[in-house]
Design a protein around this motif. Structure first.
Motif, short mmCIF file in Angstrom:
data_model
loop_
_atom_site.label_atom_id
_atom_site.label_comp_id
_atom_site.label_asym_id
_atom_site.label_seq_id
_atom_site.Cartn_x
_atom_site.Cartn_y
_atom_site.Cartn_z
N GLY A 330 0.82 -1.21 0.00
CA GLY A 330 0.00 0.00 0.00
C GLY A 330 0.84 1.25 0.00
N THR A 331 1.93 1.21 0.76
CA THR A 331 2.82 2.37 0.83
C THR A 331 3.47 2.64 -0.52
OG1 THR A 331 3.27 1.88 3.15
CG2 THR A 331 4.82 3.33 2.03
N VAL A 332 3.91 1.58 -1.20
CA VAL A 332 4.55 1.73 -2.51
C VAL A 332 3.56 2.28 -3.52
CG1 VAL A 332 5.61 0.48 -4.41
CG2 VAL A 332 6.28 -0.03 -2.07
N MET A 333 2.32 1.74 -3.59
CA MET A 333 1.32 2.20 -4.53
C MET A 333 0.95 3.66 -4.29
SD MET A 333 0.86 -0.29 -6.59
CE MET A 333 -0.61 0.28 -7.43
N ALA A 335 2.81 5.95 -2.96
CA ALA A 335 3.94 6.80 -3.38
C ALA A 335 3.98 6.97 -4.88
CB ALA A 335 5.24 6.17 -2.87
N LEU A 336 3.67 5.90 -5.64
CA LEU A 336 3.66 5.99 -7.10
C LEU A 336 2.55 6.92 -7.59
CD1 LEU A 336 4.33 2.27 -8.08
CD2 LEU A 336 5.90 4.20 -8.31
N ALA A 337 1.35 6.81 -6.99
CA ALA A 337 0.23 7.67 -7.40
C ALA A 337 0.52 9.14 -7.17
CB ALA A 337 -1.03 7.24 -6.64
N ILE A 338 1.10 9.46 -6.02
CA ILE A 338 1.42 10.86 -5.71
C ILE A 338 2.48 11.38 -6.67
CG2 ILE A 338 2.46 12.35 -3.96
CD1 ILE A 338 1.12 10.62 -1.85
N SER A 339 3.45 10.53 -6.97
CA SER A 339 4.51 10.95 -7.89
C SER A 339 3.95 11.23 -9.28
CB SER A 339 5.58 9.86 -7.98
OG SER A 339 6.16 9.65 -6.72
N TYR A 340 3.03 10.40 -9.76
CA TYR A 340 2.43 10.60 -11.08
C TYR A 340 1.64 11.90 -11.10
CZ TYR A 340 -0.56 9.97 -15.14
OH TYR A 340 -1.22 10.17 -16.30
#
Length: 362
Positions: A330-333, A335-340
């Motif tokens: 969940g933490t990785v996903m 972080a990816l969404a915020i970065s996008y």
């Protein structure tokens, strides 16, 4: 002297072989007359019986010095054997700078007899040698030790009599067999009459005495016969007085010197631990025993550490592992969404400005 419940049969005198000393032993006192060889009248301030100067009347005795003392004073050393008690001391006279020190030995020997029951009690002495836990409150729970860990060794002596005893560890040898004659490998731990050699090679030391009848030894597990059964073979000795010719020495690495356990100011006694064999002042031995400790095992630290780590991972519950994995995913996903959002969608539109022609065209 009467507290030992012993019957005094007779007393005798043993003085130095030189005829310049006269010793008169009383029941609990001694009178010594000494005429030290000197070209001039002896100076009383330069003479001592143990720690005591001559009596005040000695100045009137010409070339003779007079000492009068209780056997419990002046540093008399008392030694009890099966049938006698001996009180020993040393006369000294400082002739410097004209000449060297003079010294003479003084002894009062009392022959004793005891009743049958008392003799049995007085003669019973028990030595013990055991591995203890970290605070010496109980025997060690495990007999397996990792390299570098502590083996706490306790040596003690007990007597049925009321007189206190002093114990000394004269030698200890690590061996792969309880019988040193059958051992495939041996390693000296204490040698040369009381020198703890492992204190120089490792981080071992004698611990301060709590009382005379006990010695505590902090022994760091060392690389010897790893994984095999090991025995510690020790020669112990006990006396009813503290002996200046018996020693317990350990090496202080920070100061690069040997130190005497019972009196740091007398550490010069340990100076021969590295160079030569210690010469005792007399050949007679006190009460002694040969004790064997073990078997115990010393092991490589790396193997134990590795197995502990593997056991730690395998002991984690399954549900906790799943929870940790879910949280991590969940933490990785997130972080990816915020970065996008920041870098592509919102970031690209922030830099967009429509041209004036497009605005006026419609």
């Amino acid at each position: 002297m009467g507290s030992e419940r012993l019957l005094l049969m007779m007393f005798a005198v043993a003085a130095a072989a030189q005829n310049d000393v006269s010793v008169d032993c009383g029941r609990d006192s001694v009178t010594v007359r000494w005429s030290p060889v000197s070209p001039q009248k002896p100076d009383p301030s330069r003479a001592l019986l143990g720690a005591c100067p001559p009596s005040s009347s000695s100045a009137e005795s010409g070339h003779e010095l007079l000492f009068s003392s209780s056997l419990l004073d002046c540093g008399f050393q008392r030694k009890v054997t099966q049938d006698r008690v001996t009180y020993s001391n040393l006369l000294t006279y400082d002739r410097r700078p004209a000449g060297p020190f003079l010294s003479r030995s003084v002894q009062c020997v009392y022959e004793l007899a005891v009743s049958g029951a008392e003799e049995e009690d007085e003669g019973v002495v028990t030595f013990s040698l055991e591995l203890m836990n970290s605070d010496f409150s109980a025997p060690a729970e495990s007999l397996r030790f990792r390299l570098g860990s502590a083996l706490q060794v306790r040596a003690a002596v007990e007597s049925r009599s009321r007189r206190p005893l002093w114990i000394y560890m004269q030698s200890c040898i690590a061996s792969t067999d309880a019988d040193i004659g059958r051992a495939a490998r041996v390693h000296p731990v204490i040698s040369n009459d009381g020198c703890l050699m492992e204190s120089k090679w490792g981080n071992s030391s004698f611990l301060p005495r709590r009382h005379p009848a006990e010695i505590r030894l902090h022994l760091q597990a060392f690389k010897f016969a790893l994984g095999q059964k090991i025995f510690l073979l020790c020669d112990l000795e006990a006396w009813d007085v503290q002996r200046i010719d018996r020693r317990e020495c350990h090496y202080i690495k920070q100061q690069r010197r040997w130190e005497l356990l019972d009196d740091r100011s007398q550490s010069y006694i340990c100076s021969s631990c590295d160079s030569s064999f210690f010469q005792r002042t007399e050949a007679e031995r006190g009460m002694s025993a040969h004790k064997v400790l073990g078997p115990f095992v010393m092991e490589e630290e790396s193997l134990e550490t590795q197995s502990s780590s593997e056991r730690g991972l395998s002991d984690v519950p399954v549900w906790l592992m799943l929870l940790l994995v879910s949280v991590a995913l969940g933490t990785v996903m997130g972080a990816l969404a915020i970065s996008y959002y920041l870098c592509f969608w919102r970031g690209g539109r922030l830099g967009y400005r429509p041209s004036r022609d497009l605005l006026t065209k419609y």
